[in-house]
Scaffold this motif. Structure first.
Motif, PDB file in Angstrom:
ATOM      1  N   SER A 270       0.822  -1.220   0.000  1.00 48.33           N
ATOM      2  CA  SER A 270       0.000   0.000   0.000  1.00 48.33           C
ATOM      3  C   SER A 270       0.849   1.260   0.000  1.00 48.33           C
ATOM      4  O   SER A 270       0.342   2.345  -0.274  1.00 48.33           O
ATOM      5  CB  SER A 270      -0.935  -0.011   1.213  1.00 48.33           C
ATOM      6  N   THR A 271       2.133   1.125   0.255  1.00 48.02           N
ATOM      7  CA  THR A 271       3.004   2.307   0.307  1.00 48.02           C
ATOM      8  C   THR A 271       3.446   2.729  -1.085  1.00 48.02           C
ATOM      9  O   THR A 271       3.359   3.915  -1.441  1.00 48.02           O
ATOM     10  CB  THR A 271       4.247   2.024   1.170  1.00 48.02           C
ATOM     11  N   ASP A 272       3.904   1.788  -1.895  1.00 47.58           N
ATOM     12  CA  ASP A 272       4.526   2.147  -3.173  1.00 47.58           C
ATOM     13  C   ASP A 272       3.666   1.836  -4.393  1.00 47.58           C
ATOM     14  O   ASP A 272       3.892   2.409  -5.463  1.00 47.58           O
ATOM     15  CB  ASP A 272       5.871   1.419  -3.311  1.00 47.58           C
ATOM     16  N   ALA A 273       2.737   0.913  -4.273  1.00 41.12           N
ATOM     17  CA  ALA A 273       1.967   0.500  -5.450  1.00 41.12           C
ATOM     18  C   ALA A 273       0.790   1.445  -5.685  1.00 41.12           C
ATOM     19  O   ALA A 273       0.228   2.006  -4.747  1.00 41.12           O
ATOM     20  CB  ALA A 273       1.461  -0.926  -5.269  1.00 41.12           C
ATOM     21  N   THR A 274       0.463   1.623  -6.967  1.00 38.12           N
ATOM     22  CA  THR A 274      -0.726   2.401  -7.316  1.00 38.12           C
ATOM     23  C   THR A 274      -1.737   1.466  -7.977  1.00 38.12           C
ATOM     24  O   THR A 274      -1.358   0.523  -8.686  1.00 38.12           O
ATOM     25  CB  THR A 274      -0.389   3.546  -8.285  1.00 38.12           C
ATOM     26  N   VAL A 275      -3.007   1.753  -7.746  1.00 41.59           N
ATOM     27  CA  VAL A 275      -4.081   0.912  -8.264  1.00 41.59           C
ATOM     28  C   VAL A 275      -4.997   1.765  -9.138  1.00 41.59           C
ATOM     29  O   VAL A 275      -5.429   2.839  -8.715  1.00 41.59           O
ATOM     30  CB  VAL A 275      -4.900   0.295  -7.101  1.00 41.59           C
TER      31      VAL A 275
ATOM     32  N   THR B  69      -5.517  -2.483 -12.413  1.00 40.59           N
ATOM     33  CA  THR B  69      -4.096  -2.546 -12.745  1.00 40.59           C
ATOM     34  C   THR B  69      -3.281  -2.039 -11.564  1.00 40.59           C
ATOM     35  O   THR B  69      -3.475  -0.913 -11.095  1.00 40.59           O
ATOM     36  CB  THR B  69      -3.791  -1.698 -13.995  1.00 40.59           C
ATOM     37  N   VAL B  70      -2.382  -2.897 -11.108  1.00 44.53           N
ATOM     38  CA  VAL B  70      -1.515  -2.535  -9.989  1.00 44.53           C
ATOM     39  C   VAL B  70      -0.117  -2.279 -10.553  1.00 44.53           C
ATOM     40  O   VAL B  70       0.444  -3.133 -11.247  1.00 44.53           O
ATOM     41  CB  VAL B  70      -1.449  -3.659  -8.931  1.00 44.53           C
ATOM     42  N   THR B  71       0.417  -1.102 -10.297  1.00 47.06           N
ATOM     43  CA  THR B  71       1.745  -0.736 -10.801  1.00 47.06           C
ATOM     44  C   THR B  71       2.665  -0.445  -9.626  1.00 47.06           C
ATOM     45  O   THR B  71       2.282   0.262  -8.693  1.00 47.06           O
ATOM     46  CB  THR B  71       1.664   0.507 -11.709  1.00 47.06           C
ATOM     47  N   ASN B  72       3.851  -1.016  -9.686  1.00 47.11           N
ATOM     48  CA  ASN B  72       4.832  -0.778  -8.617  1.00 47.11           C
ATOM     49  C   ASN B  72       6.216  -0.768  -9.244  1.00 47.11           C
ATOM     50  O   ASN B  72       6.691  -1.788  -9.736  1.00 47.11           O
ATOM     51  CB  ASN B  72       4.730  -1.875  -7.548  1.00 47.11           C
ATOM     52  N   GLU B  73       6.835   0.404  -9.279  1.00 47.39           N
ATOM     53  CA  GLU B  73       8.190   0.580  -9.790  1.00 47.39           C
ATOM     54  C   GLU B  73       8.362  -0.059 -11.168  1.00 47.39           C
ATOM     55  O   GLU B  73       9.336  -0.780 -11.421  1.00 47.39           O
ATOM     56  CB  GLU B  73       9.209   0.016  -8.814  1.00 47.39           C
ATOM     57  N   GLY B  74       7.425   0.219 -12.050  1.00 47.80           N
ATOM     58  CA  GLY B  74       7.546  -0.225 -13.432  1.00 47.80           C
ATOM     59  C   GLY B  74       6.970  -1.590 -13.700  1.00 47.80           C
ATOM     60  O   GLY B  74       6.762  -1.965 -14.860  1.00 47.80           O
TER      61      GLY B  74
END
Lengths: 294, 124
Positions: A242-247, A274-279
């Protein structure tokens, strides 16, 4: 059966490249941000050529070797007396601090003068690290690495400069790790092997109103179906990181904010999360079928 | 996961211009683009050379050098690993890294010949 084969995951357990020698490194908190990487670069001992060689040589005592009727190499009578851990290689860059360390006992003075000393001091011993790329995930956040810490390292290979015509000079080095009387059970080296981990792109929870997802939600399952008779249902998707990922949630082409309602059309509606985390990305889909009810 | 060949194509397609296998350049391809000579290795084959050529209709050497730097940023010192079916590709810089070339048939087209080495760490 043919015995010329390799493990299916062999590619993920390979050490890559020559690595670097550092004066400081924290394997529990490896650098990730640009500033942390810049900070790490300032701790590089010297640029090297041909990589470094790390060797640990154990010295055993066999208490049974002079006893009649006891064969040599009886495991119960074998004791590890000590180990000699060394790190050697060739440095291609040098400054006064590097030269001082290579000279083992020396002091840096003014005007670039490095004066050798006849006595060893506590400050002449300090840790050195070799750190190299490891595993199939070997860059970015969560990169794998192998790190070897040489404790209380002291230059035991002497100070050597070999200038080369029309080429860079070579400063050969050998450092040896040392025990300390403070705790002689601590051997003079440590090894860390840390596999790389891709950023977490999973969901820890996914709900669409009170609808039943089929199959039951699981972080590792990315395709679901659901049926509804409602005109709309609230969609809530929670990233595991929940800190770094975007939804990003979309109902068809319409973006839906997590925790708010999506409006259904009759028939099939495709929801993508769509879950994105550092590319890295992972997409979950839910096919919501709106019926007319009774 | 893409096949090793597809993973290499996808990787080379991320250089800011279209990528084509040198054997399959469309007739209507528009410059700039890059081409590469596909060579396929395996777990026990070590590095294989995959020459990459950048093509552009320009007289600006600076523009071509900038394009090479883009490729260099994607293939840094130490190389980069690219996941694929059965393992990964280890894409590295070859030597010499980049050479200036011209298209002998068209003086308005410049080219760079880039040596890329690929180690196919793939379990069949």
């Amino acid at each position: 059966m043919k015995f010329t084969t390799v493990a299916a995951d062999a590619f993920s357990k390979i050490q890559l490249n020559a690595g670097i020698i550092l004066t400081e490194f924290d394997p529990t908190d490896p650098p990730e941000t640009d500033s942390e990487i810049t900070e790490m670069r300032s701790k590089i001992f010297a640029a090297t050529s041909g990589g470094a060689q790390f060797t640990v040589s154990p010295e055993f005592v066999d208490f049974g070797d002079d006893i009649d009727n006891i064969p040599a190499n009886t495991k119960e009578l074998k004791k590890l007396q000590s180990v000699t851990a060394t790190m050697s290689g060739t440095a291609k860059t040098v400054d006064t601090d590097v030269a001082k360390r290579l000279m083992a006992a020396a002091d840096v003075g003014a005007n670039g003068l490095i004066t050798p000393r006849a006595d060893l001091r506590e400050s002449d011993f300090s840790d050195l690290w070799w750190v190299g790329d490891y595993s199939d995930v070997n860059s970015g956040s969560g990169a794998g690495f192998i790190a070897i810490k040489l404790l209380n390292a002291l230059s035991t290979g002497g100070f050597s400069l070999k200038p080369n015509d029309k080429s860079k000079g070579d400063f050969s080095f050998e450092f040896t790790g040392h025990y300390s009387l403070d705790d002689m059970t601590v051997l003079p080296y440590l090894v860390y092997i840390v596999e790389g981990e891709l950023p977490d792109t999973t969901l820890s929870a996914l709900t669409i109103g009170s609808l039943t997802l089929t199959p039951t939600f699981s972080s590792s399952v990315t395709s679901y179906t659901a049926t509804t008779t409602n005109d709309s249902d609230s969609i809530t998707a929670t990233a595991t990181d929940s800190t770094d990922a975007t939804v990003v949630i979309k109902n068809g082409t319409t973006t839906v904010t997590s925790g708010t309602a999506a409006t259904w059309s009759a028939g099939k509606n495709t929801v993508t999360i769509t879950v994105t985390n550092e590319g890295e990305t992972k997409t979950y889909t839910v096919e919501v079928t709106k019926g007319t009810g009774n | 996961m893409p096949s090793p060949e597809a993973a290499l194509f996808q990787f080379l397609s991320g250089m800011g211009m279209p990528a084509y296998a040198s054997t399959s350049v469309p007739d209507d391809a528009t410059l700039p683009y890059l081409t590469y000579d596909l060579s396929v290795g395996g777990w026990d084959a070590g590095e294989v050379n995959v020459p990459v050529r950048i093509w552009d209709r320009t007289t600006s050497e600076a523009k071509m050098n900038a394009a090479v730097r883009v490729v260099g940023s994607r293939i840094p010192i130490g190389g980069v690993t690219v996941p694929c079916d059965g393992g990964m590709l280890w894409v590295k810089r070859g030597s010499p890294w980049a050479q200036a070339m011209a298209d002998g048939s068209d003086s308005t087209v410049l080219s760079r010949y880039i040596n890329v080495d690929v180690e196919y760490l793939v379990i069949d």
